[in-house]
Design an enzyme around this catalytic site. Structure first.
Site: not given
Length: 224
Positions: A123, A201, A210
């Site tokens: 993340h 991300c 991405r």
């Protein structure tokens, strides 16, 4: 009391109730956003620390792999540029549970130090945000992958902001990623390489694209 005199009163009450409902709804939304941005990160960082500690204890007991409630793990990641105390566990698979406790290792990709592509996801915001600082990484920065016996040192060959692709671009996890865009960022197209790929991300609050960084193995050393 006449109907005429009650009507304005009822109207004001309806407006008051509607206002209260809107305020409560706003507070709920703000609470959810605060939880996503800060609450999940606090919880996930604790999970990362707990998982890292369990891995190190398992290594001390002679075990190579440890099973946690978030998945099995056998490696830790250090990125010196991000911080001296940066140490994040690698969980097998890329489920929400795995990514909520560290890096997720893409199924079917190479393991630490192996020929092929050791492909990881993490993340950028929320849930511990292990790749929050990926845009700050530059070619040559070290990614250290610790296992019980060996530490594999990779050097990035592309920077954190050098390549952004749609989330459907699965080629980045191939054993030898080959960019379909002519002249696009990719590892050297030589077979037999030992590569690492970091994916996260590119946008902070939605997940259409991405951000990708590639690296290659440059050395091995005993894990201390």
């Amino acid at each position: 009391m006449s109907t005429e005199s009650q009507t304005p009163h009822r109207g004001r009450r309806s407006v008051f109730v509607a206002g209260i409902v809107m305020v409560v709804a706003g507070l709920v939304v703000l609470g959810y956003v605060a939880w996503e941005l800060y609450g999940t990160t606090i919880v996930s960082k604790q999970r990362q620390q707990d998982a890292a500690s369990r891995i190190e204890r398992a290594w001390g007991s002679g075990e190579t792999t440890v099973t946690t409630e978030f998945g099995s793990a056998e490696a830790l990641i250090e990125i010196p540029r991000i911080g001296e105390d940066y140490r994040v566990p690698v969980l097998e698979g890329t489920s929400d549970r795995a990514l909520g406790a560290g890096f997720g290792h893409f199924d079917g990709t190479a393991g630490p130090g192996e020929v092929g592509n050791f492909a990881l996801a993490g993340h950028r915001v929320t849930h511990g945000e292990p790749l929050h600082d990926l845009p700050e990484l530059r070619p040559g920065d070290e990614i250290r992958v610790l296992t019980r016996e060996k530490t594999y040192v990779y050097a990035l060959t592309s920077g954190g902001e050098d390549l952004i692709v749609p989330f459907t671009s699965i080629w980045v996890t191939d054993p030898l990623p080959d960019n379909p865009v002519r002249g696009g960022v990719e590892p050297d197209q030589k077979k037999g390489q030992r590569l690492i790929t970091l994916t996260t991300c590119s946008e902070l609050f939605h997940t259409d694209n991405r951000m990708i960084a590639f690296g290659k193995l440059v050395s091995e050393e005993p894990t201390r």
